[in-house]
Design a protein around this motif. Structure first.
Motif, mmCIF file in Angstrom:
data_model
loop_
_atom_site.group_PDB
_atom_site.id
_atom_site.type_symbol
_atom_site.label_atom_id
_atom_site.label_comp_id
_atom_site.label_asym_id
_atom_site.label_seq_id
_atom_site.Cartn_x
_atom_site.Cartn_y
_atom_site.Cartn_z
ATOM 1 N N ARG A 81 0.806 -1.221 0.000
ATOM 2 C CA ARG A 81 0.000 0.000 0.000
ATOM 3 C C ARG A 81 0.842 1.275 0.000
ATOM 4 O O ARG A 81 0.367 2.336 -0.370
ATOM 5 N N LYS A 82 2.095 1.166 0.397
ATOM 6 C CA LYS A 82 2.957 2.344 0.418
ATOM 7 C C LYS A 82 3.618 2.626 -0.925
ATOM 8 O O LYS A 82 4.355 3.588 -1.062
ATOM 9 N N THR A 83 3.363 1.796 -1.917
ATOM 10 C CA THR A 83 3.935 2.023 -3.238
ATOM 11 C C THR A 83 3.012 2.890 -4.076
ATOM 12 O O THR A 83 1.835 3.045 -3.764
ATOM 13 N N LYS A 84 3.543 3.416 -5.150
ATOM 14 C CA LYS A 84 2.762 4.244 -6.069
ATOM 15 C C LYS A 84 1.611 3.443 -6.671
ATOM 16 O O LYS A 84 0.517 3.954 -6.852
ATOM 17 N N GLU A 85 1.849 2.169 -6.980
ATOM 18 C CA GLU A 85 0.834 1.331 -7.612
ATOM 19 C C GLU A 85 -0.237 0.869 -6.636
ATOM 20 O O GLU A 85 -1.376 0.681 -7.006
ATOM 21 N N GLY A 86 0.134 0.604 -5.402
ATOM 22 C CA GLY A 86 -0.817 0.214 -4.372
ATOM 23 C C GLY A 86 -1.100 -1.281 -4.294
ATOM 24 O O GLY A 86 -0.681 -2.069 -5.133
#
Length: 104
Positions: A81-86
């Protein structure tokens, strides 16, 4: 007279981490093929390095071993969830990859 900033030296810890992750991906041909087919290899390596960059020692080794040994490497590395993609993006690819493994 304007001066230019000197180029930043590559961070050896981050470069070592990228090399380890790339080596593990290469050791799993089906996983590598899936990542290549869906243009995910670079994203996975980049996100892994960004999210796990602060880890060192045993914690980092545990995450790397998870990538190496789990049959479901995408979902079990870490929380996306902390990535750009989610989470939804990576969870979808984890499900697709798991289906490929089960069919073969």
């Amino acid at each position: 007279m304007a001066s230019r900033d000197s180029p930043k030296k590559p961070d050896s810890h981050k470069m070592e981490l990228k090399a380890k992750v790339r080596e593990l991906i290469n050791s799993r041909p089906k996983f590598k093929a899936y990542l290549k087919k869906h243009n995910l290899e670079g994203k996975l390596i980049k996100n892994f390095c960004e999210l796990k960059y602060h880890l060192k020692g045993k914690d980092l080794d545990d995450k790397i071993n998870t990538l190496k040994y789990t049959p479901y490497p995408i979902a079990h590395i870490f929380t996306w969830r902390k990535t750009k993609e989610g989470d939804a993006f990576w969870g979808k690819h984890d499900a697709y990859f798991n289906d490929i493994i089960k069919r073969k």
